[in-house]
Design a protein around this motif. Structure first.
Motif, PDB file in Angstrom:
ATOM      1  N   LEU A 172       0.824  -1.187   0.079  1.00  0.00           N
ATOM      2  CA  LEU A 172       0.099  -0.064  -0.055  1.00  0.00           C
ATOM      3  C   LEU A 172       0.913   1.417   0.093  1.00  0.00           C
ATOM      4  CD1 LEU A 172      -2.827   1.402   0.113  1.00  0.00           C
ATOM      5  CD2 LEU A 172      -2.742   1.164   2.693  1.00  0.00           C
ATOM      6  N   LEU A 173       2.041   1.301   0.748  1.00  0.00           N
ATOM      7  CA  LEU A 173       2.964   2.414   0.921  1.00  0.00           C
ATOM      8  C   LEU A 173       3.296   2.820  -0.510  1.00  0.00           C
ATOM      9  CD1 LEU A 173       4.756   4.412   2.366  1.00  0.00           C
ATOM     10  CD2 LEU A 173       6.397   2.549   2.515  1.00  0.00           C
ATOM     11  N   LEU A 174       3.563   2.011  -1.515  1.00  0.00           N
ATOM     12  CA  LEU A 174       4.214   2.367  -2.701  1.00  0.00           C
ATOM     13  C   LEU A 174       3.017   2.899  -3.531  1.00  0.00           C
ATOM     14  CD1 LEU A 174       6.179   2.674  -5.151  1.00  0.00           C
ATOM     15  CD2 LEU A 174       5.646   0.141  -5.502  1.00  0.00           C
ATOM     16  N   ARG A 175       1.709   2.310  -3.390  1.00  0.00           N
ATOM     17  CA  ARG A 175       0.802   2.743  -4.335  1.00  0.00           C
ATOM     18  C   ARG A 175       0.415   4.179  -3.644  1.00  0.00           C
ATOM     19  NH1 ARG A 175      -3.624  -0.387  -3.261  1.00  0.00           N
ATOM     20  NH2 ARG A 175      -2.646  -1.813  -1.769  1.00  0.00           N
ATOM     21  N   LEU A 189      -5.250  10.615  -7.994  1.00  0.00           N
ATOM     22  CA  LEU A 189      -5.363   9.094  -8.131  1.00  0.00           C
ATOM     23  C   LEU A 189      -5.753   8.205  -6.918  1.00  0.00           C
ATOM     24  CD1 LEU A 189      -2.270   8.452 -10.537  1.00  0.00           C
ATOM     25  CD2 LEU A 189      -4.618   9.080 -11.130  1.00  0.00           C
ATOM     26  N   ASP A 190      -6.188   7.247  -6.799  1.00  0.00           N
ATOM     27  CA  ASP A 190      -6.805   6.548  -5.830  1.00  0.00           C
ATOM     28  C   ASP A 190      -5.699   5.251  -5.541  1.00  0.00           C
ATOM     29  OD1 ASP A 190      -7.845   4.895  -3.841  1.00  0.00           O
ATOM     30  OD2 ASP A 190      -9.741   4.740  -4.957  1.00  0.00           O
ATOM     31  N   PRO A 191      -5.033   5.051  -4.609  1.00  0.00           N
ATOM     32  CA  PRO A 191      -3.974   4.035  -4.243  1.00  0.00           C
ATOM     33  C   PRO A 191      -4.807   2.770  -4.618  1.00  0.00           C
ATOM     34  CG  PRO A 191      -3.804   5.438  -2.484  1.00  0.00           C
ATOM     35  CD  PRO A 191      -5.161   5.969  -3.536  1.00  0.00           C
ATOM     36  N   ALA A 192      -6.228   2.482  -4.395  1.00  0.00           N
ATOM     37  CA  ALA A 192      -6.696   1.384  -4.774  1.00  0.00           C
ATOM     38  C   ALA A 192      -6.865   0.914  -6.195  1.00  0.00           C
ATOM     39  CB  ALA A 192      -8.044   1.393  -3.953  1.00  0.00           C
ATOM     40  N   GLN A 193      -6.661   1.904  -6.870  1.00  0.00           N
ATOM     41  CA  GLN A 193      -6.779   1.867  -8.446  1.00  0.00           C
ATOM     42  C   GLN A 193      -5.586   1.649  -9.074  1.00  0.00           C
ATOM     43  OE1 GLN A 193     -10.067   2.009 -10.086  1.00  0.00           O
ATOM     44  NE2 GLN A 193     -10.876   1.711  -8.084  1.00  0.00           N
ATOM     45  N   ILE A 194      -4.401   1.542  -8.436  1.00  0.00           N
ATOM     46  CA  ILE A 194      -3.169   1.460  -9.059  1.00  0.00           C
ATOM     47  C   ILE A 194      -2.737  -0.037  -8.933  1.00  0.00           C
ATOM     48  CG2 ILE A 194      -0.587   1.878  -8.508  1.00  0.00           C
ATOM     49  CD1 ILE A 194      -2.187   4.429  -9.032  1.00  0.00           C
ATOM     50  N   CYS A 195      -2.555  -0.179 -10.337  1.00  0.00           N
ATOM     51  CA  CYS A 195      -1.585  -1.819 -10.636  1.00  0.00           C
ATOM     52  C   CYS A 195      -0.342  -1.692 -10.742  1.00  0.00           C
ATOM     53  CB  CYS A 195      -2.453  -2.442 -11.751  1.00  0.00           C
ATOM     54  SG  CYS A 195      -1.885  -3.888 -12.441  1.00  0.00           S
ATOM     55  N   LEU A 196       0.389  -2.357  -9.950  1.00  0.00           N
ATOM     56  CA  LEU A 196       1.927  -2.466 -10.275  1.00  0.00           C
ATOM     57  C   LEU A 196       2.263  -3.152 -11.239  1.00  0.00           C
ATOM     58  CD1 LEU A 196       3.053  -2.488  -6.279  1.00  0.00           C
ATOM     59  CD2 LEU A 196       2.710  -0.356  -7.736  1.00  0.00           C
ATOM     60  N   THR A 197       3.246  -2.815 -11.817  1.00  0.00           N
ATOM     61  CA  THR A 197       3.607  -3.676 -13.057  1.00  0.00           C
ATOM     62  C   THR A 197       5.259  -3.785 -13.074  1.00  0.00           C
ATOM     63  OG1 THR A 197       3.523  -1.624 -14.320  1.00  0.00           O
ATOM     64  CG2 THR A 197       1.649  -2.743 -14.550  1.00  0.00           C
ATOM     65  N   ASN A 198       5.461  -4.608 -14.218  1.00  0.00           N
ATOM     66  CA  ASN A 198       6.980  -4.833 -14.401  1.00  0.00           C
ATOM     67  C   ASN A 198       7.293  -3.798 -15.368  1.00  0.00           C
ATOM     68  OD1 ASN A 198       9.323  -5.994 -14.820  1.00  0.00           O
ATOM     69  ND2 ASN A 198       8.697  -8.006 -15.170  1.00  0.00           N
ATOM     70  N   GLY A 199       7.753  -2.587 -14.986  1.00  0.00           N
ATOM     71  CA  GLY A 199       7.940  -1.416 -15.819  1.00  0.00           C
ATOM     72  C   GLY A 199       6.878  -1.019 -16.480  1.00  0.00           C
ATOM     73  N   CYS A 200       7.189   0.117 -17.332  1.00  0.00           N
ATOM     74  CA  CYS A 200       6.169   0.593 -18.008  1.00  0.00           C
ATOM     75  C   CYS A 200       5.841  -0.165 -19.172  1.00  0.00           C
ATOM     76  CB  CYS A 200       6.591   2.152 -18.452  1.00  0.00           C
ATOM     77  SG  CYS A 200       5.362   3.054 -19.122  1.00  0.00           S
ATOM     78  N   MET A 201       6.672  -0.913 -19.513  1.00  0.00           N
ATOM     79  CA  MET A 201       6.196  -1.775 -20.999  1.00  0.00           C
ATOM     80  C   MET A 201       5.201  -2.677 -20.456  1.00  0.00           C
ATOM     81  SD  MET A 201       7.420  -1.721 -23.845  1.00  0.00           S
ATOM     82  CE  MET A 201       6.220  -2.394 -24.943  1.00  0.00           C
ATOM     83  N   GLU A 202       5.170  -3.640 -19.272  1.00  0.00           N
ATOM     84  CA  GLU A 202       3.926  -4.315 -19.019  1.00  0.00           C
ATOM     85  C   GLU A 202       2.703  -3.543 -18.984  1.00  0.00           C
ATOM     86  OE1 GLU A 202       2.971  -8.195 -16.327  1.00  0.00           O
ATOM     87  OE2 GLU A 202       3.699  -6.351 -15.271  1.00  0.00           O
TER      88      GLU A 202
END
Ligand SMILES: Cc1ncc(COP(=O)(O)O)c(C=O)c1O
Length: 493
Positions: A172-175, A189-202
């Motif tokens: 959560l901290l990162l989001r 932006l809302d942290p709940a809507q952030i999807c972490l990915t493998n770089g910008c490419m993913e």
């Protein structure tokens, strides 16, 4: 000599709205224009801060901020006990010509992939000079030591980061930190809507998979980021090239026409610090683009990877800042600014957030928790802004240097972008040059460049190359650039 009294700039309004150019930038622009047209020649002393504030009816802080801005761009210098002076400017090439009408084409993925593979292989070799990739190299560009300490500390304090399975949506901290920093680009932006990915490419890949089906057509800037072309091809998508100006970016008139004709199912664009052009779209164009994609209900995938590397502060907002109904999907990462090896990226996919989260889970499940947590901590600790300020100054100076070398050592008629951020230059070589040939010739001299043909699905830009400026400038690099100039001159006979 003090010539600044002649300048026309006076601020009459006391009000500064967030969408107007800040007053210090208006003053800096007026001074820059005076330097360009000779009213403030090299060596001229600028009015003292106090005098200038009085003449121009602005605060001392505004003048000081304007002078510091010009100083950071290498246009003026402070001399102790004496004041600010106009610096002699490096010669600089003119801008590239504006680009192309739109055309429909199938991405030439094999050609692109083969050339990328050749560049990647060359850059693995120690004796090779890399002027091609957008991969900053080394300690000058990343806070590696601080991040290393954080990782070390975290493994000791939270061993479960290594031993527990990491599940989405990730720390959560990162989001939260991603959302906090997104404010600087005008995004709520809302942290709940952030999807972490493998770089910008993913992030880009997930976005395209969420909003398109095979056979759909996607609008791309021309030129565009080369890796989008094989990606589109593998997803069975067609590309339409949209004219893109080296100073103002994506042509919104052309976008509107394509939307009216229902020819696009999605658009991918880099409105802030475009790769390879380095330009930012004007504010009004971004607002209009956001309105159009919402009105026509066509998703815009906004690649904001380089947006924090804009040279001018405050940062110009993302198109996402004006998204009304969730039709803008914004993608970014920390690979260019913090830690390429962590591969931490993210996407906020607006109305497609659920689809993107599902796709992420069935493609790579989640991000490594340790690295995500360390990135979150670094962002929370507060050194990121300072690090970005340093990077912006460094890259602006390196690009000026590169442009100077081009002006001095490349054939007459060579043109190059004047980027508003980032570390890339787009160079248009004179008629008669062939960038694919130059790419091969340079490889033989152990130099790698990006040939312009990679940057459009139709393979146009065969007189263009992309050069990067994200390495410590060494004698070897300068020699390589001079050699490249020589090879280009030889092509013209
Ligand atoms: C415009 C653009 N988008 C996306 C990417 C991919 O970024 P990442 O390395 O974070 O996956 C790059 C990499 O150079 C890029 O230039």
């Amino acid at each position: 000599m003090d010539r600044s009294d002649n300048l026309p700039f006076v601020v009459s309004s006391t009000h500064e709205s967030p969408t107007e150019m800040p007053r210090y930038l208006m003053l800096a622009e007026a001074l820059r224009a005076a330097m360009q047209d000779g009213r403030l020649p090299a060596g001229a002393r600028l009015a003292s801060v106090r005098e200038a504030a009085k003449q121009r009816q602005v605060s001392l802080n505004t003048v000081l901020a304007a002078y510091r801005h010009l100083e950071s761009r290498g246009l003026i210098e402070a001399r102790p006990q004496s004041g600010y002076y106009v610096r002699a400017q490096l010669a600089a090439p003119p801008l590239p010509t504006a680009t192309v009408p739109e055309s429909e084409a199938q991405p030439a993925d094999l050609v692109v992939l083969n050339q990328i593979a050749a560049v990647l292989a060359a850059n693995q070799r120690q004796d090779h000079i890399d002027l091609s990739l957008a991969c900053p190299k080394g300690g000058d560009f990343y806070p590696g030591a601080k991040l290393g300490k954080l990782v070390h500390e975290l493994t000791r304090r939270k061993p479960e980061l290594l031993t527990d399975y990491c599940l989405p949506p990730g720390p959560l901290l990162l989001r939260q930190e991603i959302c906090r920093h997104a404010h600087s680009l005008g995004m709520e932006l809302d942290p709940a809507q952030i999807c972490l990915t493998n770089g910008c490419m993913e992030a880009l890949q997930l976005a395209l998979r969420a909003v398109t089906r095979p056979g759909d057509t996607v609008g791309l800037e021309s030129p565009t980021y080369f890796n989008l072309l094989p990606l589109l091809d593998r997803l069975g998508l067609k590309a339409v090239e949209i004219p893109t100006h080296p100073e103002t970016g994506l042509a919104v008139d052309a976008v509107e026409l394509l939307l009216q004709e229902k020819r696009l199912q999605a658009i991918v664009a880099m409105p802030n610090v475009h790769n390879p052009l380095g330009c930012c779209m004007p504010l009004a164009a971004k607002q209009r683009l956001a309105r159009l994609v919402n009105d026509y209900r066509v998703p815009l995938i906004e690649d904001a990877l380089y947006a924090e590397l804009q040279f001018d502060m405050p940062l110009a907002p993302a198109v996402k800042a004006f998204d009304r109904d969730g039709w803008v999907l914004v993608c970014a990462s920390y690979t260019k600014t913090l830690a390429p090896g962590f591969r931490i990226g993210w996407i906020e996919a607006g109305r497609f957030s659920r689809d993107v989260a599902d796709l992420k889970f069935c493609s790579s499940v989640a991000q490594p928790a340790l690295l995500a947590e360390a990135t979150g901590l670094f962002l929370q600790m507060g050194g990121y802004e300072q690090h970005l300020r340093r990077l912006r100054r460094l890259y602006a100076a390196q690009l000026d240097r590169l442009r100077g070398l081009l002006a001095d050592h490349f054939p007459v008629g060579t043109r190059a972008t004047a980027p508003q951020g980032g570390f890339l230059l787009w160079v248009e070589l004179p008629e008669g040059c062939d960038s694919a040939l130059l790419f091969r010739q340079a490889l033989q001299h152990k130099i790698s460049i990006m040939p312009g043909t990679l940057y459009s699905p139709s393979g146009r830009y065969n007189r263009h190359i992309r050069l990067s400026g994200c390495y410590p400038f060494s004698e070897r690099h300068i020699k390589a650039l001079l050699q490249l100039g020589e090879l280009t001159n030889k092509q013209l006979g």
